[in-house]
Design a protein around this motif. Structure first.
Motif, PDB file in Angstrom:
ATOM      1  N   LEU A   9       0.869  -1.176   0.000  1.00  0.00           N
ATOM      2  CA  LEU A   9       0.000   0.000   0.000  1.00  0.00           C
ATOM      3  C   LEU A   9       0.905   1.224   0.000  1.00  0.00           C
ATOM      4  CD1 LEU A   9      -2.763  -0.622   2.696  1.00  0.00           C
ATOM      5  CD2 LEU A   9      -3.093  -0.306   0.255  1.00  0.00           C
ATOM      6  N   HIS A  11       0.310   4.334  -2.142  1.00  0.00           N
ATOM      7  CA  HIS A  11      -0.461   5.560  -2.275  1.00  0.00           C
ATOM      8  C   HIS A  11      -1.577   5.667  -1.237  1.00  0.00           C
ATOM      9  CE1 HIS A  11       1.891   6.444  -5.702  1.00  0.00           C
ATOM     10  NE2 HIS A  11       1.358   5.519  -6.457  1.00  0.00           N
ATOM     11  N   GLY A  12      -2.233   4.582  -0.874  1.00  0.00           N
ATOM     12  CA  GLY A  12      -3.350   4.641   0.066  1.00  0.00           C
ATOM     13  C   GLY A  12      -2.977   4.378   1.512  1.00  0.00           C
ATOM     14  N   ARG A  13      -1.684   4.176   1.789  1.00  0.00           N
ATOM     15  CA  ARG A  13      -1.255   3.801   3.141  1.00  0.00           C
ATOM     16  C   ARG A  13      -1.660   4.831   4.180  1.00  0.00           C
ATOM     17  NH1 ARG A  13       2.348   4.334   7.117  1.00  0.00           N
ATOM     18  NH2 ARG A  13       3.290   2.481   8.010  1.00  0.00           N
ATOM     19  N   ALA A  15      -4.028   7.074   4.242  1.00  0.00           N
ATOM     20  CA  ALA A  15      -5.476   7.123   4.468  1.00  0.00           C
ATOM     21  C   ALA A  15      -5.936   5.933   5.311  1.00  0.00           C
ATOM     22  CB  ALA A  15      -6.226   7.159   3.139  1.00  0.00           C
ATOM     23  N   VAL A  16      -5.420   4.746   5.023  1.00  0.00           N
ATOM     24  CA  VAL A  16      -5.787   3.557   5.794  1.00  0.00           C
ATOM     25  C   VAL A  16      -5.304   3.693   7.232  1.00  0.00           C
ATOM     26  CG1 VAL A  16      -5.341   1.078   6.082  1.00  0.00           C
ATOM     27  CG2 VAL A  16      -5.911   1.993   3.824  1.00  0.00           C
TER      28      VAL A  16
END
Length: 168
Positions: A9, A11-13, A15-16
């Motif tokens: 992850l 790019h979305g790390r 946000a998560v």
């Protein structure tokens, strides 16, 4: 369709991880426990019973039970594997071979549910079930009615009575 068993992850790390911090009130600490607001339903076990485990038989069984439960609930979809302060992954359990009998081209899991020196977290992509391994309390919190229903009895046999439970 991609055939990879997991991918980082990148790019979305953030946000998560931000969502995890917010929804679970994650409080990293070496001496303040629990490290999250444990959701209902959940059960948290001490992993101390694994200290005296020649050959790692109980540890291997713990990993098998937890990963088997996660895989059963994920079906063909992904789950999230978070390693605090390190790379995190999106994992497709149905594409992973057994740890010891992997066929060529089928990797094992990128993380263990056992918190080996850091927080290891598995989550459904919608956060409805998962595990939280605390490295300093040396504990494993399992949450979500479906996941508990699949693995709670096995964890009780392996680890004894939970140190905390939240029902509801």
């Amino acid at each position: 369709m991609a055939t990879t068993a997991y991918r980082e992850l990148s790019h979305g790390r953030d946000a998560v991880c931000d969502r995890f911090y917010a929804e679970f009130d994650f409080r990293p600490s070496m001496n303040r426990f629990p490290g999250i607001k444990e959701p209902a339903p959940s059960a948290t076990w001490s992993l101390g019973r694994l200290d005296d485990d020649p050959g790692y038989v109980r540890l291997d069984r713990l990993v098998e039970v937890v990963q088997g439960g996660l895989a059963a609930l994920a079906g063909d979809g992904p789950i999230l594997a978070l390693d605090w302060q390190h790379p995190c992954y999106e994992v497709w359990p149905n594409r992973i071979g057994p740890d010891t009998l992997e066929p060529p081209g089928r990797p094992g899991w990128p993380l263990s549910p056992y918190p080996d020196g850091d927080y290891f977290i598995y989550l459904a992509d919608d956060f409805r079930f998962g595990t939280f391994g605390h490295p300093w309390e040396l504990s494993l919190c399992v949450f979500g009615a479906d996941l508990l229903g699949l693995i709670e009895a096995d964890l009780h046999d392996l680890l004894g009575e939970p140190i905390r439970q939240r029902r509801g």
